[in-house]
Design a protein around this motif. Structure first.
Motif, PDB file in Angstrom:
ATOM      1  N   ILE A   1       0.814  -1.212   0.000  1.00  0.00           N
ATOM      2  CA  ILE A   1       0.000   0.000   0.000  1.00  0.00           C
ATOM      3  C   ILE A   1       0.849   1.264   0.000  1.00  0.00           C
ATOM      4  O   ILE A   1       1.960   1.245   0.515  1.00  0.00           O
ATOM      5  N   PRO A   2       0.323   2.311  -0.577  1.00  0.00           N
ATOM      6  CA  PRO A   2      -0.952   2.396  -1.287  1.00  0.00           C
ATOM      7  C   PRO A   2      -0.882   1.679  -2.635  1.00  0.00           C
ATOM      8  O   PRO A   2       0.179   1.595  -3.249  1.00  0.00           O
ATOM      9  N   VAL A   3      -2.030   1.179  -3.048  1.00  0.00           N
ATOM     10  CA  VAL A   3      -2.124   0.509  -4.345  1.00  0.00           C
ATOM     11  C   VAL A   3      -3.198   1.215  -5.163  1.00  0.00           C
ATOM     12  O   VAL A   3      -4.297   1.468  -4.671  1.00  0.00           O
ATOM     13  N   ILE A   4      -2.874   1.542  -6.407  1.00  0.00           N
ATOM     14  CA  ILE A   4      -3.814   2.163  -7.333  1.00  0.00           C
ATOM     15  C   ILE A   4      -4.119   1.144  -8.426  1.00  0.00           C
ATOM     16  O   ILE A   4      -3.212   0.696  -9.120  1.00  0.00           O
ATOM     17  N   GLU A   5      -5.394   0.813  -8.543  1.00  0.00           N
ATOM     18  CA  GLU A   5      -5.837  -0.148  -9.550  1.00  0.00           C
ATOM     19  C   GLU A   5      -6.835   0.556 -10.469  1.00  0.00           C
ATOM     20  O   GLU A   5      -7.761   1.191  -9.997  1.00  0.00           O
ATOM     21  N   VAL A   6      -6.612   0.465 -11.769  1.00  0.00           N
ATOM     22  CA  VAL A   6      -7.505   1.085 -12.746  1.00  0.00           C
ATOM     23  C   VAL A   6      -8.079  -0.007 -13.632  1.00  0.00           C
ATOM     24  O   VAL A   6      -7.328  -0.744 -14.274  1.00  0.00           O
ATOM     25  N   ASP A   7      -9.406  -0.095 -13.644  1.00  0.00           N
ATOM     26  CA  ASP A   7     -10.094  -1.095 -14.459  1.00  0.00           C
ATOM     27  C   ASP A   7      -9.499  -2.495 -14.282  1.00  0.00           C
ATOM     28  O   ASP A   7      -9.246  -3.208 -15.245  1.00  0.00           O
ATOM     29  N   GLY A   8      -9.232  -2.856 -13.025  1.00  0.00           N
ATOM     30  CA  GLY A   8      -8.764  -4.199 -12.707  1.00  0.00           C
ATOM     31  C   GLY A   8      -7.268  -4.434 -12.841  1.00  0.00           C
ATOM     32  O   GLY A   8      -6.787  -5.525 -12.597  1.00  0.00           O
ATOM     33  N   GLU A   9      -6.499  -3.408 -13.208  1.00  0.00           N
ATOM     34  CA  GLU A   9      -5.057  -3.544 -13.400  1.00  0.00           C
ATOM     35  C   GLU A   9      -4.312  -2.659 -12.402  1.00  0.00           C
ATOM     36  O   GLU A   9      -4.600  -1.461 -12.290  1.00  0.00           O
ATOM     37  N   ILE A  10      -3.355  -3.236 -11.677  1.00  0.00           N
ATOM     38  CA  ILE A  10      -2.540  -2.437 -10.761  1.00  0.00           C
ATOM     39  C   ILE A  10      -1.641  -1.532 -11.590  1.00  0.00           C
ATOM     40  O   ILE A  10      -0.876  -1.995 -12.428  1.00  0.00           O
ATOM     41  N   VAL A  11      -1.788  -0.236 -11.356  1.00  0.00           N
ATOM     42  CA  VAL A  11      -1.012   0.761 -12.088  1.00  0.00           C
ATOM     43  C   VAL A  11       0.236   1.139 -11.303  1.00  0.00           C
ATOM     44  O   VAL A  11       1.319   1.243 -11.861  1.00  0.00           O
ATOM     45  N   GLN A  12       0.073   1.359  -9.998  1.00  0.00           N
ATOM     46  CA  GLN A  12       1.209   1.700  -9.144  1.00  0.00           C
ATOM     47  C   GLN A  12       0.931   1.249  -7.727  1.00  0.00           C
ATOM     48  O   GLN A  12      -0.223   1.112  -7.323  1.00  0.00           O
ATOM     49  N   TYR A  13       2.034   1.070  -6.980  1.00  0.00           N
ATOM     50  CA  TYR A  13       1.905   0.809  -5.543  1.00  0.00           C
ATOM     51  C   TYR A  13       3.136   1.363  -4.852  1.00  0.00           C
ATOM     52  O   TYR A  13       4.168   1.594  -5.486  1.00  0.00           O
ATOM     53  N   GLY A  14       2.997   1.614  -3.554  1.00  0.00           N
ATOM     54  CA  GLY A  14       4.091   2.234  -2.799  1.00  0.00           C
ATOM     55  C   GLY A  14       4.200   3.698  -3.148  1.00  0.00           C
ATOM     56  O   GLY A  14       3.377   4.499  -2.749  1.00  0.00           O
ATOM     57  N   GLU A  15       5.196   4.050  -3.927  1.00  0.00           N
ATOM     58  CA  GLU A  15       5.372   5.430  -4.390  1.00  0.00           C
ATOM     59  C   GLU A  15       4.461   5.670  -5.598  1.00  0.00           C
ATOM     60  O   GLU A  15       4.619   5.018  -6.620  1.00  0.00           O
ATOM     61  N   VAL A  16       3.545   6.594  -5.460  1.00  0.00           N
ATOM     62  CA  VAL A  16       2.585   6.899  -6.533  1.00  0.00           C
ATOM     63  C   VAL A  16       2.929   8.268  -7.100  1.00  0.00           C
ATOM     64  O   VAL A  16       3.138   9.217  -6.345  1.00  0.00           O
ATOM     65  N   ASP A  17       2.991   8.369  -8.426  1.00  0.00           N
ATOM     66  CA  ASP A  17       3.322   9.665  -9.021  1.00  0.00           C
ATOM     67  C   ASP A  17       2.238  10.113 -10.010  1.00  0.00           C
ATOM     68  O   ASP A  17       1.581   9.298 -10.649  1.00  0.00           O
ATOM     69  N   TYR A  18       2.105  11.420 -10.106  1.00  0.00           N
ATOM     70  CA  TYR A  18       1.089  12.057 -10.935  1.00  0.00           C
ATOM     71  C   TYR A  18       1.179  11.660 -12.413  1.00  0.00           C
ATOM     72  O   TYR A  18       0.175  11.262 -12.999  1.00  0.00           O
ATOM     73  N   PRO A  19       2.360  11.746 -13.056  1.00  0.00           N
ATOM     74  CA  PRO A  19       2.416  11.453 -14.498  1.00  0.00           C
ATOM     75  C   PRO A  19       1.935  10.039 -14.851  1.00  0.00           C
ATOM     76  O   PRO A  19       1.220   9.853 -15.843  1.00  0.00           O
ATOM     77  N   THR A  20       2.312   9.060 -14.058  1.00  0.00           N
ATOM     78  CA  THR A  20       1.923   7.679 -14.357  1.00  0.00           C
ATOM     79  C   THR A  20       0.422   7.498 -14.244  1.00  0.00           C
ATOM     80  O   THR A  20      -0.203   6.899 -15.123  1.00  0.00           O
ATOM     81  N   ILE A  21      -0.157   8.012 -13.177  1.00  0.00           N
ATOM     82  CA  ILE A  21      -1.604   7.875 -12.957  1.00  0.00           C
ATOM     83  C   ILE A  21      -2.366   8.636 -14.049  1.00  0.00           C
ATOM     84  O   ILE A  21      -3.314   8.115 -14.638  1.00  0.00           O
ATOM     85  N   ARG A  22      -1.946   9.851 -14.325  1.00  0.00           N
ATOM     86  CA  ARG A  22      -2.648  10.657 -15.340  1.00  0.00           C
ATOM     87  C   ARG A  22      -2.585   9.988 -16.699  1.00  0.00           C
ATOM     88  O   ARG A  22      -3.584   9.925 -17.412  1.00  0.00           O
ATOM     89  N   LEU A  23      -1.421   9.497 -17.068  1.00  0.00           N
ATOM     90  CA  LEU A  23      -1.264   8.826 -18.366  1.00  0.00           C
ATOM     91  C   LEU A  23      -2.179   7.618 -18.466  1.00  0.00           C
ATOM     92  O   LEU A  23      -2.849   7.410 -19.489  1.00  0.00           O
ATOM     93  N   ARG A  24      -2.261   6.834 -17.420  1.00  0.00           N
ATOM     94  CA  ARG A  24      -3.098   5.626 -17.444  1.00  0.00           C
ATOM     95  C   ARG A  24      -4.577   5.980 -17.532  1.00  0.00           C
ATOM     96  O   ARG A  24      -5.351   5.310 -18.209  1.00  0.00           O
ATOM     97  N   LEU A  25      -4.984   7.039 -16.851  1.00  0.00           N
ATOM     98  CA  LEU A  25      -6.398   7.438 -16.868  1.00  0.00           C
ATOM     99  C   LEU A  25      -6.771   8.183 -18.130  1.00  0.00           C
ATOM    100  O   LEU A  25      -7.933   8.283 -18.472  1.00  0.00           O
ATOM    101  N   ASP A  26      -5.783   8.693 -18.838  1.00  0.00           N
ATOM    102  CA  ASP A  26      -6.041   9.477 -20.044  1.00  0.00           C
ATOM    103  C   ASP A  26      -6.145   8.611 -21.290  1.00  0.00           C
ATOM    104  O   ASP A  26      -6.580   9.060 -22.334  1.00  0.00           O
ATOM    105  N   ASP A  27      -5.742   7.324 -21.208  1.00  0.00           N
ATOM    106  CA  ASP A  27      -5.780   6.492 -22.413  1.00  0.00           C
ATOM    107  C   ASP A  27      -7.146   5.926 -22.714  1.00  0.00           C
ATOM    108  O   ASP A  27      -8.060   6.003 -21.982  1.00  0.00           O
TER     109      ASP A  27
END
Length: 78
Positions: free
Chosen positions: A52-78
């Protein structure tokens, strides 16, 4: 609309930082967020306890532990 599952637990500084990051992304991209306290489930604690923390988008783990803005935004923008 994308669905984001945010696995967290109380008194977790990395989780608080990740939540702020998610809120910043949410200002630009709409998504449904479900915040899950892993302490409320033995299964979730076993699965994500050390990640933790774990971010999962549409059933896929995108990031965990250290979470950063660019990675999350890119995944949600596709």
């Amino acid at each position: 609309m994308k669905e984001v599952y945010f696995y967290t637990r109380p008194q977790c500084p990395l989780c608080e930082e990740a939540k702020r990051t998610l809120e910043l992304v949410r200002e630009e991209i709409a998504f449904r967020m479900y915040e899950m306290n892993i302490n409320e489930s033995d299964e979730l604690t076993e699965k994500y306890g050390l990640m933790i923390p774990v971010i999962e988008v549409d059933g896929e783990i995108v990031q965990y532990g250290e979470v950063d803005y660019p990675t999350i935004r890119l995944r949600l923008d596709d």
